[in-house]
Design an enzyme around this catalytic site. Structure first.
Site, PDB file in Angstrom:
ATOM      1  N   TYR A   1      38.242 -64.144 -25.657  1.00  0.00           N
ATOM      2  CA  TYR A   1      39.499 -63.651 -26.099  1.00  0.00           C
ATOM      3  C   TYR A   1      40.302 -64.882 -26.686  1.00  0.00           C
ATOM      4  O   TYR A   1      41.476 -64.487 -27.071  1.00  0.00           O
ATOM      5  CB  TYR A   1      40.211 -62.902 -24.981  1.00  0.00           C
ATOM      6  CG  TYR A   1      39.486 -61.683 -24.452  1.00  0.00           C
ATOM      7  CD1 TYR A   1      39.357 -60.608 -25.489  1.00  0.00           C
ATOM      8  CD2 TYR A   1      38.946 -61.710 -23.406  1.00  0.00           C
ATOM      9  CE1 TYR A   1      38.214 -59.559 -25.200  1.00  0.00           C
ATOM     10  CE2 TYR A   1      38.197 -60.325 -23.034  1.00  0.00           C
ATOM     11  CZ  TYR A   1      37.858 -59.472 -23.913  1.00  0.00           C
ATOM     12  OH  TYR A   1      37.263 -58.180 -23.526  1.00  0.00           O
TER      13      TYR A   1
ATOM     14  N   ALA B   1      40.149 -51.831 -22.531  1.00  0.00           N
ATOM     15  CA  ALA B   1      39.072 -50.890 -22.071  1.00  0.00           C
ATOM     16  C   ALA B   1      39.236 -49.139 -22.167  1.00  0.00           C
ATOM     17  O   ALA B   1      38.108 -48.808 -22.290  1.00  0.00           O
ATOM     18  CB  ALA B   1      38.876 -51.513 -20.565  1.00  0.00           C
TER      19      ALA B   1
ATOM     20  N   ARG C   1      28.811 -57.065 -28.601  1.00  0.00           N
ATOM     21  CA  ARG C   1      28.819 -57.100 -27.365  1.00  0.00           C
ATOM     22  C   ARG C   1      28.129 -55.973 -26.682  1.00  0.00           C
ATOM     23  O   ARG C   1      27.562 -55.369 -27.003  1.00  0.00           O
ATOM     24  CB  ARG C   1      30.452 -57.075 -26.756  1.00  0.00           C
ATOM     25  CG  ARG C   1      31.162 -58.515 -27.159  1.00  0.00           C
ATOM     26  CD  ARG C   1      32.778 -58.570 -27.005  1.00  0.00           C
ATOM     27  NE  ARG C   1      32.637 -58.705 -25.391  1.00  0.00           N
ATOM     28  CZ  ARG C   1      33.724 -58.610 -24.804  1.00  0.00           C
ATOM     29  NH1 ARG C   1      35.035 -58.181 -25.431  1.00  0.00           N
ATOM     30  NH2 ARG C   1      33.731 -58.574 -23.614  1.00  0.00           N
TER      31      ARG C   1
ATOM     32  N   ASN D   1      45.750 -52.029 -29.712  1.00  0.00           N
ATOM     33  CA  ASN D   1      44.545 -52.531 -29.042  1.00  0.00           C
ATOM     34  C   ASN D   1      44.469 -51.692 -27.512  1.00  0.00           C
ATOM     35  O   ASN D   1      45.008 -52.272 -26.518  1.00  0.00           O
ATOM     36  CB  ASN D   1      44.609 -53.998 -28.796  1.00  0.00           C
ATOM     37  CG  ASN D   1      43.363 -54.358 -28.142  1.00  0.00           C
ATOM     38  OD1 ASN D   1      42.513 -53.828 -27.650  1.00  0.00           O
ATOM     39  ND2 ASN D   1      43.159 -55.950 -28.196  1.00  0.00           N
TER      40      ASN D   1
ATOM     41  N   GLU E   1      43.459 -49.712 -35.459  1.00  0.00           N
ATOM     42  CA  GLU E   1      42.880 -50.107 -34.127  1.00  0.00           C
ATOM     43  C   GLU E   1      42.500 -51.649 -34.400  1.00  0.00           C
ATOM     44  O   GLU E   1      41.858 -51.879 -35.293  1.00  0.00           O
ATOM     45  CB  GLU E   1      41.645 -49.222 -33.622  1.00  0.00           C
ATOM     46  CG  GLU E   1      40.959 -49.939 -32.533  1.00  0.00           C
ATOM     47  CD  GLU E   1      39.830 -48.923 -32.279  1.00  0.00           C
ATOM     48  OE1 GLU E   1      39.561 -47.624 -32.960  1.00  0.00           O
ATOM     49  OE2 GLU E   1      38.880 -49.075 -31.390  1.00  0.00           O
TER      50      GLU E   1
ATOM     51  N   PRO F   1      44.990 -52.308 -20.989  1.00  0.00           N
ATOM     52  CA  PRO F   1      44.779 -53.267 -19.824  1.00  0.00           C
ATOM     53  C   PRO F   1      44.299 -54.512 -19.879  1.00  0.00           C
ATOM     54  O   PRO F   1      43.289 -54.525 -20.613  1.00  0.00           O
ATOM     55  CB  PRO F   1      44.017 -52.147 -18.929  1.00  0.00           C
ATOM     56  CG  PRO F   1      43.231 -51.215 -19.913  1.00  0.00           C
ATOM     57  CD  PRO F   1      44.307 -51.133 -20.968  1.00  0.00           C
ATOM     58  N   ASN F   2      44.738 -55.278 -18.893  1.00  0.00           N
ATOM     59  CA  ASN F   2      44.299 -56.872 -18.735  1.00  0.00           C
ATOM     60  C   ASN F   2      44.691 -57.838 -19.951  1.00  0.00           C
ATOM     61  O   ASN F   2      44.683 -58.860 -19.964  1.00  0.00           O
ATOM     62  CB  ASN F   2      42.804 -56.768 -18.695  1.00  0.00           C
ATOM     63  CG  ASN F   2      42.170 -56.047 -17.479  1.00  0.00           C
ATOM     64  OD1 ASN F   2      42.942 -56.180 -16.365  1.00  0.00           O
ATOM     65  ND2 ASN F   2      41.463 -54.997 -17.617  1.00  0.00           N
TER      66      ASN F   2
ATOM     67  N   ARG G   1      42.191 -65.132 -19.405  1.00  0.00           N
ATOM     68  CA  ARG G   1      41.121 -64.269 -19.109  1.00  0.00           C
ATOM     69  C   ARG G   1      39.965 -64.460 -20.197  1.00  0.00           C
ATOM     70  O   ARG G   1      40.268 -64.268 -21.334  1.00  0.00           O
ATOM     71  CB  ARG G   1      41.692 -62.594 -19.113  1.00  0.00           C
ATOM     72  CG  ARG G   1      40.733 -61.607 -19.152  1.00  0.00           C
ATOM     73  CD  ARG G   1      41.297 -60.501 -19.709  1.00  0.00           C
ATOM     74  NE  ARG G   1      40.221 -59.518 -19.832  1.00  0.00           N
ATOM     75  CZ  ARG G   1      40.331 -58.533 -20.699  1.00  0.00           C
ATOM     76  NH1 ARG G   1      41.248 -58.383 -21.718  1.00  0.00           N
ATOM     77  NH2 ARG G   1      39.154 -57.629 -20.631  1.00  0.00           N
TER      78      ARG G   1
ATOM     79  N   HIS H   1      40.886 -55.202 -32.365  1.00  0.00           N
ATOM     80  CA  HIS H   1      40.285 -55.739 -31.079  1.00  0.00           C
ATOM     81  C   HIS H   1      39.950 -57.389 -31.264  1.00  0.00           C
ATOM     82  O   HIS H   1      39.805 -57.693 -32.246  1.00  0.00           O
ATOM     83  CB  HIS H   1      38.756 -55.401 -30.761  1.00  0.00           C
ATOM     84  CG  HIS H   1      38.832 -53.786 -30.423  1.00  0.00           C
ATOM     85  ND1 HIS H   1      39.269 -53.255 -29.247  1.00  0.00           N
ATOM     86  CD2 HIS H   1      38.542 -52.705 -31.295  1.00  0.00           C
ATOM     87  CE1 HIS H   1      39.317 -52.190 -29.142  1.00  0.00           C
ATOM     88  NE2 HIS H   1      38.785 -51.662 -30.406  1.00  0.00           N
TER      89      HIS H   1
HETATM   90  C1  DQA Z   1      39.278 -55.570 -26.382  1.00  0.00           C
HETATM   91  C2  DQA Z   1      37.500 -55.387 -26.309  1.00  0.00           C
HETATM   92  C3  DQA Z   1      37.571 -54.247 -25.013  1.00  0.00           C
HETATM   93  O1  DQA Z   1      35.971 -53.910 -25.199  1.00  0.00           O
HETATM   94  C4  DQA Z   1      37.952 -54.882 -23.537  1.00  0.00           C
HETATM   95  O2  DQA Z   1      37.754 -54.159 -22.692  1.00  0.00           O
HETATM   96  C5  DQA Z   1      39.356 -55.465 -23.862  1.00  0.00           C
HETATM   97  C6  DQA Z   1      39.814 -56.333 -25.075  1.00  0.00           C
HETATM   98  C7  DQA Z   1      39.482 -56.764 -27.363  1.00  0.00           C
HETATM   99  O3  DQA Z   1      40.483 -56.857 -28.020  1.00  0.00           O
HETATM  100  O4  DQA Z   1      38.464 -57.409 -27.953  1.00  0.00           O
HETATM  101  O5  DQA Z   1      39.911 -55.727 -22.823  1.00  0.00           O
HETATM  102  O6  DQA Z   1      39.891 -54.416 -26.902  1.00  0.00           O
END
Ligand code: DQA
Length: 146
Positions: A24, A78, A108, A75, A99, A11-12, A19, A101
């Site tokens: 990011y 959240a 964080r 990835n 995985e 998501p997002n 964003r 990120h």
């Molecule tokens: C994320 C890190 C997560 O904590 C966050 O909710 C994201 C992006 C990253 O790529 O750094 O949406 O997965």
């Protein structure tokens, strides 16, 4: 036959580049898709690339990968920190799982330090920005050769 790596984004991440760019970065998800396709081609692999804001859709994509893919790069955004359903789906997938990120989640907020997916992942890459996806594909190529 060329092996397929399914790349899943949670998501997002459709808003990547717009964003919180201070966290990011300014590259878009379309840039990441191109980077992955190019890195995979250089490694003799092919990719399918997906993004969803919906947990069940990501579970469905993982189920599809059981038949279509040799490995998964994910990835979960959240859902990393909340989703037993995504973990269970990954546990039903036989190949390598990495995985990724963009940000270093360990630098964080405390709630980002726990990942359900990490209990299944063969490797975790955090804090390398978009390059993390290319690093994941390099590692997958090695794991698929072994
Ligand atoms: C994320 C890190 C997560 O904590 C966050 O909710 C994201 C992006 C990253 O790529 O750094 O949406 O997965």
């Amino acid at each position: 036959m060329t092996k397929t790596v399914t790349i899943l984004n949670g998501p997002n991440l459709n808003l990547l580049g717009k964003r919180q760019p201070e966290i990011y970065g300014r590259e878009t998800l379309a840039d990441v898709e191109t980077l992955c396709a190019d890195a995979a081609a250089a490694l003799g692999l092919q990719t399918t690339f997906h993004q969803s804001n919906h947990e069940g859709e990501i579970v469905d994509q993982i189920h599809r990968a059981r038949d279509e893919a040799a490995a998964i790069v994910i990835n979960p955004a959240a859902y990393t920190h909340t989703s037993v359903a995504i973990l269970d789906a990954l546990n039903a997938f036989d190949g390598p799982v990495i995985e990724v990120h963009f940000s270093n989640v360990h630098k964080r907020e405390a709630f980002r330090h726990h990942s359900y997916v990490s209990t299944r992942a063969d490797a975790v890459i955090a804090g390398c920005g978009t390059q993390g996806y290319a690093l994941a594909l390099h590692r997958i190529a090695t794991l698929l050769k072994d």
